[in-house]
Design a protein around this motif. Structure first.
Motif, PDB file in Angstrom:
ATOM      1  N   TYR A  55       0.832  -1.207   0.000  1.00  0.00           N
ATOM      2  CA  TYR A  55       0.000   0.000   0.000  1.00  0.00           C
ATOM      3  C   TYR A  55       0.868   1.259   0.000  1.00  0.00           C
ATOM      4  O   TYR A  55       0.601   2.206  -0.743  1.00  0.00           O
ATOM      5  CB  TYR A  55      -0.930  -0.010   1.209  1.00  0.00           C
ATOM      6  N   LYS A  56       1.919   1.269   0.810  1.00  0.00           N
ATOM      7  CA  LYS A  56       2.810   2.439   0.848  1.00  0.00           C
ATOM      8  C   LYS A  56       3.488   2.652  -0.502  1.00  0.00           C
ATOM      9  O   LYS A  56       3.590   3.778  -0.980  1.00  0.00           O
ATOM     10  CB  LYS A  56       3.846   2.268   1.962  1.00  0.00           C
ATOM     11  N   THR A  57       3.939   1.568  -1.132  1.00  0.00           N
ATOM     12  CA  THR A  57       4.557   1.665  -2.449  1.00  0.00           C
ATOM     13  C   THR A  57       3.546   2.165  -3.473  1.00  0.00           C
ATOM     14  O   THR A  57       3.846   3.045  -4.291  1.00  0.00           O
ATOM     15  CB  THR A  57       5.110   0.298  -2.890  1.00  0.00           C
ATOM     16  N   HIS A  58       2.331   1.632  -3.429  1.00  0.00           N
ATOM     17  CA  HIS A  58       1.269   2.048  -4.350  1.00  0.00           C
ATOM     18  C   HIS A  58       0.948   3.535  -4.168  1.00  0.00           C
ATOM     19  O   HIS A  58       0.783   4.263  -5.149  1.00  0.00           O
ATOM     20  CB  HIS A  58       0.020   1.197  -4.108  1.00  0.00           C
ATOM     21  N   THR A  59       0.870   3.989  -2.937  1.00  0.00           N
ATOM     22  CA  THR A  59       0.566   5.382  -2.649  1.00  0.00           C
ATOM     23  C   THR A  59       1.660   6.300  -3.190  1.00  0.00           C
ATOM     24  O   THR A  59       1.376   7.310  -3.836  1.00  0.00           O
ATOM     25  CB  THR A  59       0.397   5.601  -1.137  1.00  0.00           C
ATOM     26  N   THR A  60       2.914   5.940  -2.951  1.00  0.00           N
ATOM     27  CA  THR A  60       4.034   6.739  -3.440  1.00  0.00           C
ATOM     28  C   THR A  60       4.043   6.789  -4.960  1.00  0.00           C
ATOM     29  O   THR A  60       4.229   7.858  -5.562  1.00  0.00           O
ATOM     30  CB  THR A  60       5.367   6.157  -2.927  1.00  0.00           C
ATOM     31  N   THR A  62       1.493   6.366  -6.980  1.00  0.00           N
ATOM     32  CA  THR A  62       0.331   7.143  -7.426  1.00  0.00           C
ATOM     33  C   THR A  62       0.585   8.639  -7.289  1.00  0.00           C
ATOM     34  O   THR A  62       0.275   9.416  -8.189  1.00  0.00           O
ATOM     35  CB  THR A  62      -0.926   6.737  -6.636  1.00  0.00           C
ATOM     36  N   ILE A  63       1.180   9.037  -6.181  1.00  0.00           N
ATOM     37  CA  ILE A  63       1.492  10.456  -5.972  1.00  0.00           C
ATOM     38  C   ILE A  63       2.473  10.946  -7.027  1.00  0.00           C
ATOM     39  O   ILE A  63       2.287  12.023  -7.611  1.00  0.00           O
ATOM     40  CB  ILE A  63       2.034  10.694  -4.546  1.00  0.00           C
ATOM     41  N   ALA A 155      -5.873   0.228   3.056  1.00  0.00           N
ATOM     42  CA  ALA A 155      -4.933  -0.459   2.170  1.00  0.00           C
ATOM     43  C   ALA A 155      -5.649  -1.494   1.310  1.00  0.00           C
ATOM     44  O   ALA A 155      -5.453  -1.552   0.093  1.00  0.00           O
ATOM     45  CB  ALA A 155      -3.818  -1.117   2.981  1.00  0.00           C
ATOM     46  N   SER A 158      -7.969   0.288  -1.251  1.00  0.00           N
ATOM     47  CA  SER A 158      -7.231   1.058  -2.261  1.00  0.00           C
ATOM     48  C   SER A 158      -6.550   0.140  -3.274  1.00  0.00           C
ATOM     49  O   SER A 158      -6.457   0.473  -4.446  1.00  0.00           O
ATOM     50  CB  SER A 158      -6.174   1.931  -1.600  1.00  0.00           C
TER      51      SER A 158
END
Length: 162
Positions: A55-60, A62-63, A155, A158
């Motif tokens: 989730y953290k990797t996906h968020t980064t 995406t940003i 997570a 998303s």
């Protein structure tokens, strides 16, 4: 054997063992009637999905992708590299989707939701995926437990395409 022989990233690889969907539904049903505690089953569910790190990797990612939306490149060589990068991102997304479809923890979570319950599936998902959840339960820290549960659901929702 549940080891990843290809040596690929454990955050996005599909599980080596695929459980039947009926197992997830049976677990949720038995748990809803108080016959099985799914938290005791966690060591036996071979999950290869590291939900929070993914989730953290996906968020980064995406940003970073959103930051580049308004940028126009007039250099054609960069466009070719961009296409190769997009192909790699598509492959990673496909691997993550396969991991979500076949992950036993996500399967039990979805089966719980299908049974119409909310508190049990969220607590189960948080216990299985958020490392801080156990310490929050031991300390009876309600705010910390709520934060862990919220992170787990955020997570899962998303990253899930279905």
């Amino acid at each position: 054997d549940t080891t990843d022989k290809a040596g690929s990233d454990k955050n996005t690889s599909a599980p080596a063992r695929i459980y039947p969907r009926s197992l997830f539904i049976s677990t949720a049903f038995l748990s809803a009637h108080g016959l099985v505690d799914p938290h005791n089953l966690l060591p036996h569910l071979n999950s290869t999905l590291n939900l929070i790190d993914t989730y953290k990797t996906h968020t980064t990612t995406t940003i970073n992708r959103l930051k580049k939306l308004g940028v126009v490149s007039l250099n054609s060589s960069k466009a070719d590299k961009k296409e190769a990068k997009n192909d790699a991102a598509d492959n990673e997304s496909a691997d993550r989707d396969a991991a979500f479809r076949n992950d036993p923890i996500i399967g039990v979570f979805r089966a719980y939701l299908a049974m119409g319950d909310w508190d049990r599936p969220v607590a189960f998902l948080a216990h299985a995926t958020v490392p801080e959840f156990d310490s929050a339960v031991k300390d009876s820290d309600g705010d910390k437990m709520f934060s862990a549960m919220e992170l787990a659901v955020l997570a899962a929702c998303s990253l899930s395409e279905s």
